[in-house]
Design an enzyme around this catalytic site. Structure first.
Site, PDB file in Angstrom:
ATOM      1  N   HIS A   1       0.846  -1.189   0.000  1.00  0.00           N
ATOM      2  CA  HIS A   1       0.000   0.000   0.000  1.00  0.00           C
ATOM      3  C   HIS A   1       0.878   1.233   0.000  1.00  0.00           C
ATOM      4  CE1 HIS A   1      -3.222   2.784   1.043  1.00  0.00           C
ATOM      5  NE2 HIS A   1      -4.013   1.845   0.592  1.00  0.00           N
TER       6      HIS A   1
ATOM      7  N   GLU B   1      -7.909  -5.163   0.266  1.00  0.00           N
ATOM      8  CA  GLU B   1      -8.474  -5.992  -0.799  1.00  0.00           C
ATOM      9  C   GLU B   1      -8.413  -7.477  -0.452  1.00  0.00           C
ATOM     10  OE1 GLU B   1      -9.992  -4.475  -2.958  1.00  0.00           O
ATOM     11  OE2 GLU B   1      -8.907  -2.875  -3.950  1.00  0.00           O
TER      12      GLU B   1
HETATM   13  N1  CMC Z   1       3.693  -7.695  -4.683  1.00  0.00           N
HETATM   14  C1  CMC Z   1       5.019  -7.681  -4.974  1.00  0.00           C
HETATM   15  N2  CMC Z   1       5.778  -6.583  -4.933  1.00  0.00           N
HETATM   16  C2  CMC Z   1       5.192  -5.442  -4.586  1.00  0.00           C
HETATM   17  C3  CMC Z   1       3.815  -5.368  -4.267  1.00  0.00           C
HETATM   18  C4  CMC Z   1       3.061  -6.553  -4.322  1.00  0.00           C
HETATM   19  N3  CMC Z   1       1.755  -6.576  -4.042  1.00  0.00           N
HETATM   20  N4  CMC Z   1       3.492  -4.093  -3.961  1.00  0.00           N
HETATM   21  C5  CMC Z   1       4.620  -3.378  -4.088  1.00  0.00           C
HETATM   22  N5  CMC Z   1       5.646  -4.198  -4.472  1.00  0.00           N
HETATM   23  C6  CMC Z   1       7.047  -3.825  -4.664  1.00  0.00           C
HETATM   24  C7  CMC Z   1       7.252  -3.159  -6.018  1.00  0.00           C
HETATM   25  O1  CMC Z   1       7.557  -4.103  -6.994  1.00  0.00           O
HETATM   26  C8  CMC Z   1       8.393  -2.217  -5.708  1.00  0.00           C
HETATM   27  O2  CMC Z   1       9.577  -2.985  -5.721  1.00  0.00           O
HETATM   28  P1  CMC Z   1      10.976  -2.305  -6.191  1.00  0.00           P
HETATM   29  O3  CMC Z   1      11.298  -1.306  -5.117  1.00  0.00           O
HETATM   30  O4  CMC Z   1      11.901  -3.475  -6.246  1.00  0.00           O
HETATM   31  O5  CMC Z   1      10.722  -1.683  -7.526  1.00  0.00           O
HETATM   32  C9  CMC Z   1       8.151  -1.788  -4.258  1.00  0.00           C
HETATM   33  O6  CMC Z   1       7.394  -2.849  -3.658  1.00  0.00           O
HETATM   34  C10 CMC Z   1       7.363  -0.487  -4.121  1.00  0.00           C
HETATM   35  O7  CMC Z   1       6.213  -0.579  -4.981  1.00  0.00           O
HETATM   36  P2  CMC Z   1       5.492   0.665  -5.671  1.00  0.00           P
HETATM   37  O8  CMC Z   1       4.771   0.170  -6.883  1.00  0.00           O
HETATM   38  O9  CMC Z   1       6.465   1.791  -5.814  1.00  0.00           O
HETATM   39  O10 CMC Z   1       4.478   1.039  -4.549  1.00  0.00           O
HETATM   40  P3  CMC Z   1       3.244   2.013  -4.726  1.00  0.00           P
HETATM   41  O11 CMC Z   1       3.072   2.716  -3.437  1.00  0.00           O
HETATM   42  O12 CMC Z   1       3.389   2.820  -5.966  1.00  0.00           O
HETATM   43  O13 CMC Z   1       2.035   0.983  -5.009  1.00  0.00           O
HETATM   44  C11 CMC Z   1       0.235  -0.503  -4.722  1.00  0.00           C
HETATM   45  C12 CMC Z   1       1.062   0.634  -4.085  1.00  0.00           C
HETATM   46  C13 CMC Z   1      -0.992  -0.776  -3.858  1.00  0.00           C
HETATM   47  C14 CMC Z   1      -0.243  -0.057  -6.109  1.00  0.00           C
HETATM   48  C15 CMC Z   1       1.123  -1.776  -4.834  1.00  0.00           C
HETATM   49  O14 CMC Z   1       1.533  -2.188  -3.550  1.00  0.00           O
HETATM   50  C16 CMC Z   1       0.448  -2.924  -5.589  1.00  0.00           C
HETATM   51  O15 CMC Z   1       0.519  -2.963  -6.825  1.00  0.00           O
HETATM   52  N6  CMC Z   1      -0.238  -3.880  -4.852  1.00  0.00           N
HETATM   53  C17 CMC Z   1      -0.949  -4.947  -5.511  1.00  0.00           C
HETATM   54  C18 CMC Z   1      -2.318  -4.436  -6.004  1.00  0.00           C
HETATM   55  C19 CMC Z   1      -3.288  -4.233  -4.853  1.00  0.00           C
HETATM   56  O16 CMC Z   1      -3.406  -5.032  -3.937  1.00  0.00           O
HETATM   57  N7  CMC Z   1      -4.022  -3.084  -4.939  1.00  0.00           N
HETATM   58  C20 CMC Z   1      -5.000  -2.704  -3.944  1.00  0.00           C
HETATM   59  C21 CMC Z   1      -4.533  -1.521  -3.131  1.00  0.00           C
HETATM   60  S1  CMC Z   1      -5.505  -1.239  -1.649  1.00  0.00           S
HETATM   61  C22 CMC Z   1      -6.912  -0.452  -2.225  1.00  0.00           C
HETATM   62  C23 CMC Z   1      -6.890   1.012  -1.996  1.00  0.00           C
HETATM   63  O17 CMC Z   1      -6.738   1.484  -0.850  1.00  0.00           O
HETATM   64  O18 CMC Z   1      -7.031   1.715  -3.019  1.00  0.00           O
END
Ligand code: CMC
Length: 363
Positions: free
Chosen positions: A253, A308
């Site tokens: 998140h 989720e």
């Molecule tokens: N599985 C594997 N790796 C992950 C995940 C995950 N679920 N989430 C983040 N990472 C890794 C990502 O690959 C990155 O790694 P690196 O530093 O090596 O590049 C690091 O953690 C940081 O990720 P980010 O994409 O920069 O993080 P963000 O804050 O932009 O994204 C997120 C947040 C929710 C989009 C992401 O964690 C994700 O894609 N989760 C899976 C989808 C999901 O469950 N979405 C529902 C979110 S909750 C609903 C809401 O409140 O809206």
């Protein structure tokens, strides 16, 4: 990778609607713990709280409940538009189209509380109408004697839902109504800040919500759990995903760097209401394996369970069809969106951030 991405840490507005504290894992709605509201109140009372700022007294709750239940009917032209949409158009696009076709009542600025009530009331009817249309089953008209959450289940199944299902879904609705400056809320506030109307703001928010990185994840969680099938497969399945650079849905998140409090509350509420269930035990074990492996593959990123993951568990437990998960999330989040729209217009200034030009300059 550019240095400026995703507006992380940028404060876009002051709000007294909701607090999301990602370090402490706190979620507060207008001075109350969201979890306490989910355990002790009905959808109607908490929707009133978010929209108006205080919990309702008995007569306020009574008139708000009546206003919600008397606004559920879909206009004939919206039904006709939904009927014309191609069968393969998925539910979130249908909701977006239906909201934007609502017409005059939603086209004045500034938005009003009556418009907010109408949109909140009508969203479950849009979902149920389209659900029956694509399933080739008869539409079940709203039942004004049922509360908002019970009526939603009733319109989907044609049967009065059991109390445990209503209470579990009520808790889900309350815990997902509001969540600070998430992408959908930011989109809605940005649109209304231009003095555009509520139909555009909510259609835009629905568009943001639809994406798998925001509201589109719970059906993918179910898919993941179905593919894993048995806890003995969980570790190998997840290693496969993580070693090929994939993401585990329901984890990570932008704000929470600990377990998402909504996930914790949903897990507690549903195990309490629905009782011991092998499916929940399986989900819990998968959760623990995922957190361990995420720390191994992504050390220091502090990736924990998000809402989720348990939303998927709760929605399955109340027998919600998987294709309606994101739509159901939308039917609850619309309360937060409309509350933010009312707050935005009270202090309105157009959102207009800057960008850094990284292209070339002319000679
Ligand atoms: N599985 C594997 N790796 C992950 C995940 C995950 N679920 N989430 C983040 N990472 C890794 C990502 O690959 C990155 O790694 P690196 O530093 O090596 O590049 C690091 O953690 C940081 O990720 P980010 O994409 O920069 O993080 P963000 O804050 O932009 O994204 C997120 C947040 C929710 C989009 C992401 O964690 C994700 O894609 N989760 C899976 C989808 C999901 O469950 N979405 C529902 C979110 S909750 C609903 C809401 O409140 O809206």
């Amino acid at each position: 990778m550019p240095k400026v991405t995703g507006l992380e840490g940028v404060v876009a507005a002051e709000t007294n609607i909701g607090l999301v504290d990602g370090e402490k894992g706190h979620l507060v709605y207008r001075g109350y713990w969201a979890k306490d509201l989910a355990l002790g109140y009905d959808f109607e009372a908490v929707a009133y709280l978010l929209l108006n700022g205080t919990l309702p007294n008995e007569s306020e709750l009574d008139s708000f409940t009546k206003a919600l239940s008397s606004n559920r009917e879909l206009p004939a032209h919206v039904k006709a538009i939904i009927d014309l949409l191609p069968a393969e158009m998925e539910m979130m696009s249908v909701i977006r189209t239906a909201i934007s076709s609502m017409g005059d009542s939603f086209t004045q600025w500034p938005p009003t509380i009556d418009q907010a009530i109408r949109i909140i009331s009508i969203l479950p009817t849009i979902i149920a109408y389209r659900y029956h249309q694509t399933a080739n089953t008869a539409f079940v008209a709203p039942n004004p004697s049922l509360g908002h959450v019970a009526n939603y289940l009733y319109m989907l199944t044609g049967k009065e839902p059991n109390t445990a299902h209503v209470r579990a879904l009520n808790a889900y609705f309350i815990l997902t109504m509001e969540h600070g400056m998430n992408a959908g809320t930011f989109a809605a506030r940005t649109i209304i800040s231009t003095q555009s109307e509520i139909a555009s703001a909510i259609s835009g928010a629905v568009g943001a919500m639809k994406g798998p990185l925001h509201g589109g994840a719970p059906s993918e969680v179910i898919q993941m759990l179905n593919e894993i099938g048995d806890i003995s497969n969980a570790e190998a399945w997840m290693r496969d995903v993580l070693s090929s650079g994939g993401r585990l849905m329901g984890f990570g998140h932008r704000v929470y760097k600990t377990r998402d409090p909504r996930a914790v509350a949903l897990r507690e509420v549903t195990s309490h209401l629905i009782g011991e269930d092998p499916w929940f035990n399986f989900a819990f074990e998968v959760e623990n394996t995922a957190i361990r492996l995420l720390e191994e593959y992504k050390p220091g990123r502090r990736l924990y369970t998000n809402v989720e993951f348990y939303a998927a568990a709760v929605l399955s437990a109340v027998e919600m069809p998987t294709e309606l998960f994101t739509a159901t999330f939308t039917a609850s989040r619309v309360v937060g969106w409309t509350s933010h729209l009312l707050e935005q217009v009270a202090i309105n200034r157009i959102f207009r951030p800057q960008s850094i030009y990284t292209g070339e300059m002319p000679e």
